[in-house]
Design an enzyme around this catalytic site. Structure first.
Site, PDB file in Angstrom:
ATOM      1  N   CYS A   1     -18.488  -6.853  -0.812  1.00 42.02           N
ATOM      2  CA  CYS A   1     -19.099  -6.115   0.121  1.00 42.02           C
ATOM      3  C   CYS A   1     -18.310  -7.255   1.320  1.00 42.02           C
ATOM      4  O   CYS A   1     -18.462  -7.737   1.084  1.00 42.02           O
ATOM      5  CB  CYS A   1     -20.655  -6.421   0.462  1.00 42.02           C
TER       6      CYS A   1
ATOM      7  N   LYS B   1     -30.325 -15.831   3.537  1.00 44.50           N
ATOM      8  CA  LYS B   1     -30.371 -16.394   1.762  1.00 44.50           C
ATOM      9  C   LYS B   1     -29.289 -16.385   1.085  1.00 44.50           C
ATOM     10  O   LYS B   1     -29.062 -17.790   0.720  1.00 44.50           O
ATOM     11  CB  LYS B   1     -31.712 -16.657   1.623  1.00 44.50           C
TER      12      LYS B   1
ATOM     13  N   HIS C   1     -36.910 -16.206   8.084  1.00 44.42           N
ATOM     14  CA  HIS C   1     -36.077 -17.407   9.140  1.00 44.42           C
ATOM     15  C   HIS C   1     -35.909 -17.256  10.137  1.00 44.42           C
ATOM     16  O   HIS C   1     -36.033 -16.257  10.744  1.00 44.42           O
ATOM     17  CB  HIS C   1     -34.847 -17.771   7.990  1.00 44.42           C
TER      18      HIS C   1
ATOM     19  N   LYS D   1     -22.841 -17.753   8.499  1.00 44.44           N
ATOM     20  CA  LYS D   1     -24.189 -16.963   9.286  1.00 44.44           C
ATOM     21  C   LYS D   1     -25.248 -17.294   8.195  1.00 44.44           C
ATOM     22  O   LYS D   1     -25.032 -17.449   7.392  1.00 44.44           O
ATOM     23  CB  LYS D   1     -23.748 -15.005   9.053  1.00 44.44           C
TER      24      LYS D   1
ATOM     25  N   HIS E   1     -34.411 -13.820  11.897  1.00 43.41           N
ATOM     26  CA  HIS E   1     -36.119 -13.201  11.791  1.00 43.41           C
ATOM     27  C   HIS E   1     -36.690 -13.221  12.826  1.00 43.41           C
ATOM     28  O   HIS E   1     -36.849 -12.533  13.674  1.00 43.41           O
ATOM     29  CB  HIS E   1     -37.163 -12.502  10.885  1.00 43.41           C
TER      30      HIS E   1
ATOM     31  N   CYS F   1     -27.159  -4.920   0.898  1.00 42.30           N
ATOM     32  CA  CYS F   1     -26.946  -4.707   1.968  1.00 42.30           C
ATOM     33  C   CYS F   1     -27.951  -2.939   2.290  1.00 42.30           C
ATOM     34  O   CYS F   1     -28.200  -2.304   4.001  1.00 42.30           O
ATOM     35  CB  CYS F   1     -25.648  -3.558   2.909  1.00 42.30           C
TER      36      CYS F   1
ATOM     37  N   CYS G   1     -23.747  -1.373  -1.548  1.00 36.98           N
ATOM     38  CA  CYS G   1     -23.965  -2.685  -1.946  1.00 36.98           C
ATOM     39  C   CYS G   1     -25.245  -2.619  -1.705  1.00 36.98           C
ATOM     40  O   CYS G   1     -26.166  -2.270  -0.725  1.00 36.98           O
ATOM     41  CB  CYS G   1     -23.746  -3.607  -0.913  1.00 36.98           C
TER      42      CYS G   1
ATOM     43  N   HIS H   1     -22.184  -9.716   2.050  1.00 41.92           N
ATOM     44  CA  HIS H   1     -22.374  -9.993   0.940  1.00 41.92           C
ATOM     45  C   HIS H   1     -20.956 -10.779   0.095  1.00 41.92           C
ATOM     46  O   HIS H   1     -21.332 -12.219  -0.787  1.00 41.92           O
ATOM     47  CB  HIS H   1     -23.237 -10.016   0.502  1.00 41.92           C
TER      48      HIS H   1
HETATM   49  N1  MSP Z   1     -35.161  -3.917   7.106  1.00 41.52           N
HETATM   50  C1  MSP Z   1     -33.595  -4.287   7.939  1.00 41.52           C
HETATM   51  C2  MSP Z   1     -33.409  -3.483   9.085  1.00 41.52           C
HETATM   52  C3  MSP Z   1     -34.436  -1.985   9.177  1.00 41.52           C
HETATM   53  S1  MSP Z   1     -34.975  -1.455  10.622  1.00 41.52           S
HETATM   54  C4  MSP Z   1     -35.130   0.149   9.875  1.00 41.52           C
HETATM   55  C5  MSP Z   1     -33.019  -5.267   7.652  1.00 41.52           C
HETATM   56  N2  MSP Z   1     -33.684  -6.457   7.749  1.00 41.52           N
HETATM   57  S2  MSP Z   1     -33.764  -7.626   7.418  1.00 41.52           S
HETATM   58  O1  MSP Z   1     -34.615  -7.871   7.648  1.00 41.52           O
HETATM   59  O2  MSP Z   1     -31.948  -7.635   6.060  1.00 41.52           O
HETATM   60  O3  MSP Z   1     -32.814  -8.220   9.011  1.00 41.52           O
HETATM   61  C6  MSP Z   1     -33.646  -7.823   9.727  1.00 41.52           C
HETATM   62  C7  MSP Z   1     -32.607  -8.329  11.292  1.00 41.52           C
HETATM   63  O4  MSP Z   1     -32.798  -9.961  11.120  1.00 41.52           O
HETATM   64  C8  MSP Z   1     -31.343  -8.093  11.751  1.00 41.52           C
HETATM   65  O5  MSP Z   1     -31.654  -7.244  13.216  1.00 41.52           O
HETATM   66  C9  MSP Z   1     -30.623  -8.878  11.570  1.00 41.52           C
HETATM   67  O6  MSP Z   1     -29.140  -8.689  12.491  1.00 41.52           O
HETATM   68  C10 MSP Z   1     -31.318 -10.444  11.861  1.00 41.52           C
HETATM   69  N3  MSP Z   1     -30.693 -11.243  11.301  1.00 41.52           N
HETATM   70  C11 MSP Z   1     -30.965 -11.566  10.451  1.00 41.52           C
HETATM   71  N4  MSP Z   1     -30.403 -12.837  10.010  1.00 41.52           N
HETATM   72  C12 MSP Z   1     -29.641 -13.476  11.391  1.00 41.52           C
HETATM   73  C13 MSP Z   1     -28.769 -14.260  12.018  1.00 41.52           C
HETATM   74  N5  MSP Z   1     -28.881 -15.598  11.241  1.00 41.52           N
HETATM   75  N6  MSP Z   1     -29.117 -14.529  13.327  1.00 41.52           N
HETATM   76  C14 MSP Z   1     -29.718 -13.472  14.182  1.00 41.52           C
HETATM   77  N7  MSP Z   1     -29.939 -11.977  13.094  1.00 41.52           N
HETATM   78  C15 MSP Z   1     -29.630 -12.245  12.020  1.00 41.52           C
HETATM   79  O7  MSP Z   1     -31.755  -5.637   8.186  1.00 41.52           O
END
Ligand code: MSP
Length: 478
Positions: free
Chosen positions: A144, A294, A19, A291, A22, A130, A127, A147
């Site tokens: 949490c 999903k 999304h 935020k 990412h 997380c 959690c 979440h």
């Molecule tokens: N798997 C771990 C990261 C391990 S790195 C050694 C993880 N994955 S994640 O898929 O949940 O999220 C990855 C990144 O996406 C995080 O840096 C998180 O901040 C970013 N984002 C997820 N949702 C977001 C927003 N809504 N806005 C900006 N970035 C956010 O955490």
């Protein structure tokens, strides 16, 4: 000697399609990778997926699939999204890659031999969403804090990493390396928390088996963050890639800053591995100030993001509208406004007017005085401090100057070939500087105006023999 630049994104949990959150980190990394290539560095840009742990195991079960089968189906969706967004990464790492698993075991063994790992009993909150441990005081109404769901109380045999032993070493390191945690305001928060004291970290679980087995006790599975963080290092333990370690920049979201600025450097210190130079944490995209995620309901996936106004407009908008490092609220209308007012009206019109006038009248080489108004040094500095919104401001201030020049000089009446040359040469500079943000648009302009996308080309006068043509419309107004 060519300087190297090693940049990483977090590795994402492949629990669903990617999304906007990412995409944000990944595009930011792409912008910086492209910029560093422009300035002549040898760039290694890493992204990938974080595939182990209880969270992934649970999601696969919910989907009635084996965990490996489930993640295997999602990886192409990530690769596909990055392709659509024009992300030019060098390597896609998966934590289920055997080469990665081998390095994780090797580092665990080193830390163990260094007497920084001991067997104990973990009793506390965890959690799974997380994949993080919490203490009583972190919880909000027993839930949490991220979440907002009931949290699990764990009690199991576990190996611990002596994180507490590294408190002083970490504080010394932060002091000597003020660029390690950026932006600066986040660095203060982390330092203050570390000063309050560090608990040893539980780094293994026995109640499930989707992960990497500890090399000194195969009943235990490595904590998913211990495994995941090491991806940045393991990706360089490949022939020809060793020279890239240590990483120059880990780009992450603010939610995972603790893992990257406390656990990660302490793990590396214990294993005797050089530390990365900078961890930069950006803010969150929100949707109506919630935020985007999903688990919380509102998601804008990559296809939706692109469908609003195209790839380059999406890439442009994400960095134009908010300060990199701070939160931003997503609005489709704001994206469309930027697309219409800046990309279509300002940039698109400039390029189309100038190219069609040149097609009719031609150009005559002269000194480009207009270019003196471009604040190139300032833009270079802004790239060093990750101030993307200001970079785009600077570039668009120059686009405005060029548009005013067209208005004032009226080349459609005067047919002044020198004025047209100055404008074409200025468009070259604009397209090169915008290339990290909107690469395919810049490539189109470069084809139309016959120049190469290189930083040196900004100062190298445009060849007056170039056959400049009026191309297709760059941005159609919505
Ligand atoms: N798997 C771990 C990261 C391990 S790195 C050694 C993880 N994955 S994640 O898929 O949940 O999220 C990855 C990144 O996406 C995080 O840096 C998180 O901040 C970013 N984002 C997820 N949702 C977001 C927003 N809504 N806005 C900006 N970035 C956010 O955490």
């Amino acid at each position: 000697m060519t300087r190297k630049f090693y940049i990483t994104t977090p590795i994402y949990y492949p629990n669903d399609i990617p999304h906007i959150g990412h995409a944000y980190t990944t595009i930011a990394a792409d912008v910086l990778a492209r910029w560093n290539k422009l300035i002549g560095k040898d760039v290694f840009f890493l992204t990938g997926t974080d595939e182990h742990g209880k969270k992934m195991e649970n999601i696969a079960k919910e989907n009635k699939k084996g965990t490996k089968e489930f993640v295997d189906e999602l990886i192409p969706k990530f690769k596909d999204a990055w392709k659509k967004l024009n992300i030019d990464y060098n390597f896609f790492i998966r934590t289920t890659d055997l080469a990665h698993e081998k390095v994780v075991k090797e580092v665990l063994k080193k830390v163990y031999d260094n007497k920084d790992i001991y067997l104990g009993q973990y009793e506390g909150y965890y959690c799974t969403g997380c994949e993080a441990y919490y203490t009583e005081k972190d919880l909000v109404g027993g839930c949490c804090p991220i979440h907002k769901r009931k949290i699990e109380l764990l009690k199991e045999e576990s190996y611990f990493f002596k994180l507490s032993k590294y408190q002083k070493k970490l504080l010394d390191f932060y002091e000597k390396n003020p660029e390690f945690i950026l932006p600066k305001n986040r660095s203060k928060e982390i330092i203050n928390r570390v000063k309050e004291g560090l608990n040893d970290l539980s780094i293994s679980r026995t109640s499930f088996d989707w992960g990497i087995k500890l090399p000194f006790n195969e009943k235990h599975i490595a904590y998913v963050w211990f495994d995941a963080l090491l991806n940045y290092y393991s990706a360089t333990r490949v022939k020809g890639k060793e020279k890239f370690w240590p990483a120059d920049l880990h780009l992450i979201g603010k939610d995972i800053i603790w893992f990257h600025t406390v656990y990660w450097p302490a793990m590396l210190m214990s294993a005797g591995i050089e530390l990365p130079k900078t961890v930069f944490a950006h803010g969150w995209w929100t949707f109506n100030n919630e935020k985007i995620s999903k688990s919380r309901g509102k998601v804008i996936n990559v296809d939706e993001l692109i469908s609003i106004a195209g790839v380059d407009s999406a890439r442009y908008f994400l960095f134009r509208n908010t300060v990199f490092g701070e939160d931003g609220d997503f609005s489709e209308q704001a994206l469309i406004d930027r697309h219409n007012n800046e990309l279509a009206n300002k940039l698109g019109n400039l390029v189309s007017r100038v190219s069609s006038l040149i097609e009719k009248n031609g150009i005559e080489k002269c000194e480009n005085k207009l270019l003196k108004k471009l604040r190139l040094k300032e833009i270079e500095k802004l790239f060093d401090s990750f101030e993307f919104d200001k970079i785009l401001n600077e570039i668009f201030a120059f686009v405005d100057i060029c548009n005013e020049y067209v208005q004032n000089k009226k080349p459609w009446e005067t047919k002044d070939k020198k004025v047209l040359y100055e404008l074409a040469d200025s468009i070259k500079a604009i397209a090169i500087l915008l290339y990290p943000f909107i690469p395919s648009t810049s490539e189109n302009i470069a084809k139309q105006f016959c120049f190469e996308i290189k930083l040196e080309s900004i100062k190298k006068p445009l060849n007056e023999k170039s056959k400049i043509i009026k191309g297709d419309i760059l941005f159609t107004k919505i």
